[in-house]
Design a protein around this motif. Structure first.
Motif, mmCIF file in Angstrom:
data_model
loop_
_atom_site.group_PDB
_atom_site.id
_atom_site.type_symbol
_atom_site.label_atom_id
_atom_site.label_comp_id
_atom_site.label_asym_id
_atom_site.label_seq_id
_atom_site.Cartn_x
_atom_site.Cartn_y
_atom_site.Cartn_z
ATOM 1 N N THR A 1 7.147 1.409 -9.500
ATOM 2 C CA THR A 1 6.039 0.667 -8.912
ATOM 3 C C THR A 1 6.372 -0.821 -8.916
ATOM 4 O O THR A 1 7.024 -1.307 -9.842
ATOM 5 C CB THR A 1 4.701 0.939 -9.647
ATOM 6 O OG1 THR A 1 3.645 0.294 -8.946
ATOM 7 C CG2 THR A 1 4.731 0.463 -11.074
ATOM 8 N N GLY B 1 6.651 -2.102 2.644
ATOM 9 C CA GLY B 1 7.847 -1.417 2.168
ATOM 10 C C GLY B 1 8.921 -2.434 1.810
ATOM 11 O O GLY B 1 9.331 -3.234 2.652
ATOM 12 N N GLU C 1 2.573 -1.352 7.276
ATOM 13 C CA GLU C 1 1.633 -0.482 7.971
ATOM 14 C C GLU C 1 0.213 -0.909 7.615
ATOM 15 O O GLU C 1 -0.101 -1.131 6.443
ATOM 16 C CB GLU C 1 1.850 0.970 7.550
ATOM 17 C CG GLU C 1 0.962 1.942 8.259
ATOM 18 C CD GLU C 1 1.208 3.382 7.843
ATOM 19 O OE1 GLU C 1 0.271 4.189 7.981
ATOM 20 O OE2 GLU C 1 2.311 3.704 7.381
ATOM 21 N N LYS D 1 7.350 1.376 -1.624
ATOM 22 C CA LYS D 1 6.139 0.928 -0.930
ATOM 23 C C LYS D 1 5.045 0.562 -1.917
ATOM 24 O O LYS D 1 4.885 1.193 -2.953
ATOM 25 C CB LYS D 1 5.655 2.011 0.024
ATOM 26 C CG LYS D 1 6.651 2.236 1.157
ATOM 27 C CD LYS D 1 6.165 3.226 2.156
ATOM 28 C CE LYS D 1 7.174 3.361 3.290
ATOM 29 N NZ LYS D 1 6.707 4.307 4.309
ATOM 30 N N LYS D 2 4.308 -0.480 -1.558
ATOM 31 C CA LYS D 2 3.183 -0.962 -2.364
ATOM 32 C C LYS D 2 2.006 -1.187 -1.421
ATOM 33 O O LYS D 2 2.165 -1.733 -0.328
ATOM 34 C CB LYS D 2 3.579 -2.266 -3.050
ATOM 35 C CG LYS D 2 2.460 -3.029 -3.698
ATOM 36 C CD LYS D 2 2.307 -2.682 -5.140
ATOM 37 C CE LYS D 2 1.240 -3.575 -5.772
ATOM 38 N NZ LYS D 2 0.839 -3.107 -7.042
ATOM 39 N N THR D 3 0.820 -0.769 -1.847
ATOM 40 C CA THR D 3 -0.383 -0.906 -1.032
ATOM 41 C C THR D 3 -1.254 -2.032 -1.566
ATOM 42 O O THR D 3 -1.463 -2.150 -2.775
ATOM 43 C CB THR D 3 -1.173 0.416 -1.027
ATOM 44 O OG1 THR D 3 -0.325 1.457 -0.518
ATOM 45 C CG2 THR D 3 -2.421 0.312 -0.159
ATOM 46 N N TYR D 4 -1.731 -2.863 -0.651
ATOM 47 C CA TYR D 4 -2.596 -3.993 -0.972
ATOM 48 C C TYR D 4 -3.876 -3.880 -0.152
ATOM 49 O O TYR D 4 -3.875 -3.318 0.940
ATOM 50 C CB TYR D 4 -1.924 -5.324 -0.597
ATOM 51 C CG TYR D 4 -0.587 -5.547 -1.255
ATOM 52 C CD1 TYR D 4 -0.496 -6.158 -2.490
ATOM 53 C CD2 TYR D 4 0.587 -5.148 -0.622
ATOM 54 C CE1 TYR D 4 0.730 -6.376 -3.099
ATOM 55 C CE2 TYR D 4 1.824 -5.364 -1.226
ATOM 56 C CZ TYR D 4 1.890 -5.967 -2.460
ATOM 57 O OH TYR D 4 3.095 -6.175 -3.061
ATOM 58 N N GLU E 1 0.198 -1.544 3.698
ATOM 59 C CA GLU E 1 1.288 -0.960 2.925
ATOM 60 C C GLU E 1 2.573 -1.711 3.282
ATOM 61 O O GLU E 1 2.943 -1.786 4.452
ATOM 62 C CB GLU E 1 1.451 0.524 3.229
ATOM 63 C CG GLU E 1 2.517 1.183 2.379
ATOM 64 C CD GLU E 1 2.651 2.650 2.684
ATOM 65 O OE1 GLU E 1 2.180 3.472 1.881
ATOM 66 O OE2 GLU E 1 3.227 2.966 3.753
ATOM 67 N N GLN F 1 -6.378 -5.452 2.440
ATOM 68 C CA GLN F 1 -6.226 -6.461 3.492
ATOM 69 C C GLN F 1 -7.143 -7.630 3.163
ATOM 70 O O GLN F 1 -8.346 -7.556 3.362
ATOM 71 C CB GLN F 1 -6.605 -5.889 4.857
ATOM 72 C CG GLN F 1 -5.581 -4.981 5.469
ATOM 73 C CD GLN F 1 -5.959 -4.591 6.882
ATOM 74 O OE1 GLN F 1 -6.563 -5.369 7.613
ATOM 75 N NE2 GLN F 1 -5.592 -3.384 7.276
ATOM 76 N N THR G 1 -11.539 4.276 -1.422
ATOM 77 C CA THR G 1 -10.954 3.870 -2.696
ATOM 78 C C THR G 1 -12.044 3.968 -3.763
ATOM 79 O O THR G 1 -13.218 4.119 -3.432
ATOM 80 C CB THR G 1 -10.424 2.420 -2.650
ATOM 81 O OG1 THR G 1 -11.547 1.520 -2.695
ATOM 82 C CG2 THR G 1 -9.576 2.152 -1.416
ATOM 83 N N ARG H 1 -3.729 0.072 7.440
ATOM 84 C CA ARG H 1 -4.593 1.245 7.345
ATOM 85 C C ARG H 1 -6.044 0.763 7.308
ATOM 86 O O ARG H 1 -6.345 -0.220 6.645
ATOM 87 C CB ARG H 1 -4.274 2.037 6.085
ATOM 88 C CG ARG H 1 -2.872 2.588 6.090
ATOM 89 C CD ARG H 1 -2.626 3.389 4.854
ATOM 90 N NE ARG H 1 -1.297 3.976 4.915
ATOM 91 C CZ ARG H 1 -0.650 4.409 3.873
ATOM 92 N NH1 ARG H 1 -1.208 4.341 2.680
ATOM 93 N NH2 ARG H 1 0.551 4.929 4.001
ATOM 94 N N GLN I 1 -6.397 -1.536 4.248
ATOM 95 C CA GLN I 1 -5.231 -1.753 3.393
ATOM 96 C C GLN I 1 -3.990 -2.103 4.199
ATOM 97 O O GLN I 1 -3.913 -1.853 5.397
ATOM 98 C CB GLN I 1 -4.941 -0.497 2.559
ATOM 99 C CG GLN I 1 -6.046 -0.134 1.605
ATOM 100 C CD GLN I 1 -5.734 1.103 0.784
ATOM 101 O OE1 GLN I 1 -4.984 1.978 1.200
ATOM 102 N NE2 GLN I 1 -6.324 1.172 -0.403
#
Length: 125
Positions: A112, A45, A27, A54-57, A43, A59, A34, A29, A41
């Motif tokens: 995590t 999965g 996904e 899920k981990k968010t990075y 996300e 972009q 932040t 975003r 960002q």
């Protein structure tokens, strides 16, 4: 009559350690606040068995960014420099993820992702 809400403590569903995973969902975003300012960002999965972690990075396709390391681990090559990249090309690709547990003050335990490597890697990067 009293109405009671019970305190629930979360228990981790995925054990700590290395696991084979498949990228299940992605996904994008935009304009996310932040501690480092407004960021776009991604996300990701990771499907591990019946669970999706899920981990968010941020972009970023910069070669040393965390997300670029995911691309390298799953596709075997870094994202192309100076070109757009279709993040959906990562869907259904395999990788190896290292999972660690974090414990909240309430006692709840959360999984995590701390590292993503090639599914064929024998050791840690």
């Amino acid at each position: 009559m009293s109405k009671i809400i019970r305190h629930k403590t979360r228990v981790a569903k995925i054990p700590e350690g290395e696991h084979l995973a498949t990228i299940d969902c992605i996904e994008l975003r935009y304009d996310v606040p932040t501690p480092f300012g407004i960021k776009d960002q991604i996300e990701v999965g990771y499907r591990i068995g019946d669970e999706v972690l899920k981990k968010t990075y941020t972009q970023s396709l910069y070669e040393k960014s965390s997300f670029s390391q995911v691309v390298l681990a799953t596709m075997g090559t870094p994202p192309p420099v100076g070109e757009d990249f279709d993040v959906d090309s990562l869907l259904d690709l395999s990788c190896k993820v290292t999972v660690e547990h974090r414990t909240a003050e309430t006692g709840s335990v959360w999984e995590t992702v701390v590292q993503v490597a090639s599914a064929s890697d024998q050791g840690r990067n």
